[in-house]
Design a protein around this motif. Structure first.
Motif, PDB file in Angstrom:
ATOM      1  N   GLU A  50       8.066   7.678  -1.475  1.00 21.16           N
ATOM      2  CA  GLU A  50       6.960   7.719  -2.508  1.00 21.16           C
ATOM      3  C   GLU A  50       5.836   7.566  -1.763  1.00 21.16           C
ATOM      4  O   GLU A  50       4.825   8.356  -1.895  1.00 21.16           O
ATOM      5  CB  GLU A  50       6.920   6.913  -3.650  1.00 21.16           C
ATOM      6  CG  GLU A  50       6.042   6.670  -4.756  1.00 21.16           C
ATOM      7  CD  GLU A  50       6.464   5.857  -5.769  1.00 21.16           C
ATOM      8  OE1 GLU A  50       5.618   5.112  -6.154  1.00 21.16           O
ATOM      9  OE2 GLU A  50       7.440   5.607  -6.299  1.00 21.16           O
ATOM     10  N   ARG A  51       6.338   6.840  -1.319  1.00 19.47           N
ATOM     11  CA  ARG A  51       4.843   5.890   0.160  1.00 19.47           C
ATOM     12  C   ARG A  51       4.182   7.763   1.052  1.00 19.47           C
ATOM     13  O   ARG A  51       2.988   7.279   1.432  1.00 19.47           O
ATOM     14  CB  ARG A  51       5.177   5.006   1.147  1.00 19.47           C
ATOM     15  CG  ARG A  51       3.848   4.576   1.489  1.00 19.47           C
ATOM     16  CD  ARG A  51       4.304   3.701   2.733  1.00 19.47           C
ATOM     17  NE  ARG A  51       3.075   3.109   3.695  1.00 19.47           N
ATOM     18  CZ  ARG A  51       3.159   1.926   4.510  1.00 19.47           C
ATOM     19  NH1 ARG A  51       4.624   1.049   4.469  1.00 19.47           N
ATOM     20  NH2 ARG A  51       2.632   2.052   5.127  1.00 19.47           N
TER      21      ARG A  51
ATOM     22  N   GLU B 151       2.125   9.653  -1.408  1.00 15.26           N
ATOM     23  CA  GLU B 151       0.732   8.735  -1.525  1.00 15.26           C
ATOM     24  C   GLU B 151       0.277   8.925  -0.491  1.00 15.26           C
ATOM     25  O   GLU B 151      -1.320   9.531  -0.591  1.00 15.26           O
ATOM     26  CB  GLU B 151       1.597   7.159  -1.659  1.00 15.26           C
ATOM     27  CG  GLU B 151       1.522   6.952  -3.371  1.00 15.26           C
ATOM     28  CD  GLU B 151       2.147   5.935  -3.413  1.00 15.26           C
ATOM     29  OE1 GLU B 151       1.942   4.921  -2.516  1.00 15.26           O
ATOM     30  OE2 GLU B 151       2.470   5.198  -4.678  1.00 15.26           O
TER      31      GLU B 151
ATOM     32  N   SER C  11      -3.291  11.232  -0.324  1.00 12.97           N
ATOM     33  CA  SER C  11      -4.656  10.855   0.444  1.00 12.97           C
ATOM     34  C   SER C  11      -5.303  11.443   1.155  1.00 12.97           C
ATOM     35  O   SER C  11      -6.407  11.850   0.706  1.00 12.97           O
ATOM     36  CB  SER C  11      -4.116   8.967   0.781  1.00 12.97           C
ATOM     37  OG  SER C  11      -5.792   8.026   0.688  1.00 12.97           O
TER      38      SER C  11
END
Length: 129
Positions: free
Chosen positions: A37-38, A41, A45
């Motif tokens: 998930e990180r 993200e 970004s």
């Protein structure tokens, strides 16, 4: 969102002296999901930053769907750029007839020709191959 309690780890030392942490499999899976998930993200970004910097562009779904359905990516990009076949051919320094044959799938262009077309469309070769 409340943070989930982290399970206690058990530490063991191998015969070679390596110290290992043993955790429940469910905790291991939760950690993998959090890392994925990180990473997602961070990718989003970075993409948003490239978009803001003008290094990426968005194509409306109606055009992307045509490529997905198998229509010539060169034709779709040309139409997305609001170019006529003659304009693209001139900019790519090839004949309009040859471009038309490539768009219809009747002929393959050499890598150099495809590169010229991509440059004229202001996209990468990957976008049309």
């Amino acid at each position: 969102m409340a943070k989930k309690q982290i399970a206690a780890a058990q530490f063991i030392t191998t015969a070679t002296g390596d110290r290992l942490a043993v955790i429940p499999e469910a905790e291991y899976q939760r950690m993998l999901e959090a890392l994925e998930e990180r990473a997602d993200e961070e990718s989003v970004s970075a993409y948003k930053q490239r978009l803001a910097d003008g290094e990426e562009e968005l194509m409306p779904a109606e055009f992307a769907d045509r490529i997905i359905k198998g229509e010539s990516a060169i034709r779709v990009w040309r139409e997305f750029r609001a170019m006529t076949a003659h304009e693209l051919a001139e900019k790519a320094e090839i004949s309009a007839g040859f471009l038309s044959q490539i768009e219809r799938g009747e002929r393959d262009g050499s890598f150099e020709t495809i590169k010229k077309i991509a440059t004229a469309l202001e996209i990468s070769v990957d976008d049309i191959c």
